[in-house]
Structure formats: structure tokens, C-alpha cells
Design a protein around this motif. Sequence first.
Motif, PDB file in Angstrom:
ATOM      1  N   HIS A   1      39.544  37.616  35.150  1.00 43.29           N
ATOM      2  CA  HIS A   1      40.785  38.072  35.780  1.00 43.29           C
ATOM      3  C   HIS A   1      40.648  39.574  36.011  1.00 43.29           C
ATOM      4  CE1 HIS A   1      42.752  34.246  34.584  1.00 43.29           C
ATOM      5  NE2 HIS A   1      41.935  34.362  33.549  1.00 43.29           N
ATOM      6  N   ALA A   2      40.448  39.975  37.263  1.00 46.04           N
ATOM      7  CA  ALA A   2      40.246  41.381  37.624  1.00 46.04           C
ATOM      8  C   ALA A   2      41.517  41.913  38.291  1.00 46.04           C
ATOM      9  CB  ALA A   2      39.064  41.514  38.570  1.00 46.04           C
ATOM     10  N   VAL A   3      41.975  43.068  37.823  1.00 44.25           N
ATOM     11  CA  VAL A   3      43.222  43.649  38.324  1.00 44.25           C
ATOM     12  C   VAL A   3      42.913  44.877  39.171  1.00 44.25           C
ATOM     13  CG1 VAL A   3      45.464  44.625  37.689  1.00 44.25           C
ATOM     14  CG2 VAL A   3      44.429  42.847  36.262  1.00 44.25           C
ATOM     15  N   GLY A   4      43.323  44.826  40.411  1.00 41.83           N
ATOM     16  CA  GLY A   4      43.151  45.958  41.314  1.00 41.83           C
ATOM     17  C   GLY A   4      44.496  46.527  41.714  1.00 41.83           C
ATOM     18  N   PRO A   5      44.495  47.725  42.302  1.00 41.37           N
ATOM     19  CA  PRO A   5      45.756  48.322  42.743  1.00 41.37           C
ATOM     20  C   PRO A   5      46.325  47.559  43.937  1.00 41.37           C
ATOM     21  CG  PRO A   5      43.911  49.664  43.457  1.00 41.37           C
ATOM     22  CD  PRO A   5      43.345  48.584  42.588  1.00 41.37           C
ATOM     23  N   ILE A   6      47.632  47.573  44.056  1.00 42.55           N
ATOM     24  CA  ILE A   6      48.307  46.936  45.183  1.00 42.55           C
ATOM     25  C   ILE A   6      48.799  48.034  46.119  1.00 42.55           C
ATOM     26  CG2 ILE A   6      50.262  45.505  45.900  1.00 42.55           C
ATOM     27  CD1 ILE A   6      50.067  44.138  43.149  1.00 42.55           C
TER      28      ILE A   6
ATOM     29  N   ASN B   1      39.305  35.845  39.503  1.00 48.24           N
ATOM     30  CA  ASN B   1      40.687  35.743  39.938  1.00 48.24           C
ATOM     31  C   ASN B   1      41.222  37.141  40.195  1.00 48.24           C
ATOM     32  OD1 ASN B   1      43.354  34.859  40.342  1.00 48.24           O
ATOM     33  ND2 ASN B   1      43.817  35.026  38.169  1.00 48.24           N
ATOM     34  N   ALA B   2      41.799  37.365  41.369  1.00 41.83           N
ATOM     35  CA  ALA B   2      42.475  38.635  41.665  1.00 41.83           C
ATOM     36  C   ALA B   2      43.818  38.584  40.944  1.00 41.83           C
ATOM     37  CB  ALA B   2      42.664  38.801  43.166  1.00 41.83           C
ATOM     38  N   ALA B   3      43.870  39.172  39.764  1.00 41.94           N
ATOM     39  CA  ALA B   3      45.013  39.031  38.865  1.00 41.94           C
ATOM     40  C   ALA B   3      46.001  40.185  38.984  1.00 41.94           C
ATOM     41  CB  ALA B   3      44.510  38.949  37.417  1.00 41.94           C
ATOM     42  N   ASN B   4      47.205  39.936  38.481  1.00 44.39           N
ATOM     43  CA  ASN B   4      48.190  41.004  38.333  1.00 44.39           C
ATOM     44  C   ASN B   4      48.058  41.563  36.915  1.00 44.39           C
ATOM     45  OD1 ASN B   4      50.050  39.360  36.538  1.00 44.39           O
ATOM     46  ND2 ASN B   4      50.065  38.108  38.396  1.00 44.39           N
ATOM     47  N   ASP B   5      48.626  42.734  36.670  1.00 40.91           N
ATOM     48  CA  ASP B   5      48.419  43.388  35.371  1.00 40.91           C
ATOM     49  C   ASP B   5      49.070  42.663  34.194  1.00 40.91           C
ATOM     50  OD1 ASP B   5      51.041  44.084  35.965  1.00 40.91           O
ATOM     51  OD2 ASP B   5      50.731  46.237  35.717  1.00 40.91           O
ATOM     52  N   GLY B   6      50.022  41.786  34.467  1.00 42.24           N
ATOM     53  CA  GLY B   6      50.635  40.991  33.406  1.00 42.24           C
ATOM     54  C   GLY B   6      49.922  39.673  33.145  1.00 42.24           C
ATOM     55  N   LEU B   7      48.917  39.387  33.967  1.00 41.61           N
ATOM     56  CA  LEU B   7      48.123  38.151  33.863  1.00 41.61           C
ATOM     57  C   LEU B   7      48.982  36.893  34.037  1.00 41.61           C
ATOM     58  CD1 LEU B   7      45.815  39.205  30.892  1.00 41.61           C
ATOM     59  CD2 LEU B   7      45.310  39.336  33.354  1.00 41.61           C
TER      60      LEU B   7
ATOM     61  N   VAL C   1      45.679  32.298  45.921  1.00 36.10           N
ATOM     62  CA  VAL C   1      44.484  31.836  45.200  1.00 36.10           C
ATOM     63  C   VAL C   1      44.715  31.855  43.697  1.00 36.10           C
ATOM     64  CG1 VAL C   1      42.039  32.289  44.755  1.00 36.10           C
ATOM     65  CG2 VAL C   1      42.938  32.530  47.062  1.00 36.10           C
ATOM     66  N   CYS C   2      45.390  32.878  43.184  1.00 32.23           N
ATOM     67  CA  CYS C   2      45.684  32.957  41.746  1.00 32.23           C
ATOM     68  C   CYS C   2      46.463  31.726  41.286  1.00 32.23           C
ATOM     69  CB  CYS C   2      46.463  34.240  41.443  1.00 32.23           C
ATOM     70  SG  CYS C   2      46.910  34.438  39.708  1.00 32.23           S
TER      71      CYS C   2
ATOM     72  N   HIS D   1      48.146  41.779  28.747  1.00 32.47           N
ATOM     73  CA  HIS D   1      48.136  42.797  29.796  1.00 32.47           C
ATOM     74  C   HIS D   1      46.695  43.172  30.118  1.00 32.47           C
ATOM     75  CE1 HIS D   1      49.560  46.326  32.031  1.00 32.47           C
ATOM     76  NE2 HIS D   1      48.534  46.972  31.503  1.00 32.47           N
ATOM     77  N   CYS D   2      46.498  43.610  31.346  1.00 30.18           N
ATOM     78  CA  CYS D   2      45.191  44.131  31.754  1.00 30.18           C
ATOM     79  C   CYS D   2      45.449  45.289  32.717  1.00 30.18           C
ATOM     80  CB  CYS D   2      44.371  43.039  32.428  1.00 30.18           C
ATOM     81  SG  CYS D   2      42.687  43.543  32.843  1.00 30.18           S
ATOM     82  N   ASP D   3      44.890  46.439  32.417  1.00 35.00           N
ATOM     83  CA  ASP D   3      45.095  47.629  33.249  1.00 35.00           C
ATOM     84  C   ASP D   3      44.431  47.495  34.615  1.00 35.00           C
ATOM     85  OD1 ASP D   3      46.508  48.988  31.264  1.00 35.00           O
ATOM     86  OD2 ASP D   3      44.686  49.858  30.414  1.00 35.00           O
ATOM     87  N   ILE D   4      44.974  48.214  35.584  1.00 37.01           N
ATOM     88  CA  ILE D   4      44.371  48.285  36.910  1.00 37.01           C
ATOM     89  C   ILE D   4      42.957  48.844  36.762  1.00 37.01           C
ATOM     90  CG2 ILE D   4      44.482  49.457  39.149  1.00 37.01           C
ATOM     91  CD1 ILE D   4      47.562  49.330  38.841  1.00 37.01           C
TER      92      ILE D   4
END
Length: 95
Positions: A76-81, A21-27, A33-34, A55-58
Motif C-alpha cells: 500500500h503506497a501513499v502518494g500526494p493528492i 495499491n495506490a492507498a490513502n494515508d488512513g489505509l 482500483v483500491c 496510518h501510512c505517511d505520504i
Amino acid sequence: MSKIEIKKIGITNVGTECIVNAANDGLWEGGGVCGVIFKAAGSAQLTKVCLEIGHCDIGSAVITPSFNLNAKYIIHAVGPIWKDGKHKEPQLEIE
């Protein structure tokens, strides 16, 4: 010999070990898709687990159960926006 199999199927219907899942940092449950993944997994159950993680860091990822999905786990993977290059995006890049 290996083979490649191509299927036209929604990510929430794939029978596999995990989906990503392309997640946001707050999950939080997002859109696109999320949001589809959360709804198919069972939004209340998945939200509860994600709130416990918090929370999950970028550049990082966390793993949760998949609940109602036909997979064992959700990563849940968090990438930069990227916005426009004027919001410190280079500092958010994964090093």
C-alpha cells in the motif's frame, strides 16, 4: 535472454509476489482500483489488518498479506493528492 510478456488481465487476477495499491494515508478501503483490491482480497480481513497498522505517511508504504488474491502481498503506497495547487500540494511532495 529476457523476454517481455504482455497480458490483458485485471490486477486482482495476476499471480505474482505482490501487487501495489495506490492507498490513502488512513489505509481505508477506497474507490476505483483500491476498492477492487479490497473486495477481491476480502474486505473484512484486509480492513482489519489496515486498521491495526492505522496510518501510512505520504511517500511511504506498508505491506499486508493478500488474503484471497493470487499474490502473496499487497504493498500500500501513499502518494500526494493534487487538487489545484492551492492546498499546500508542494509541501506534500516526496523529498
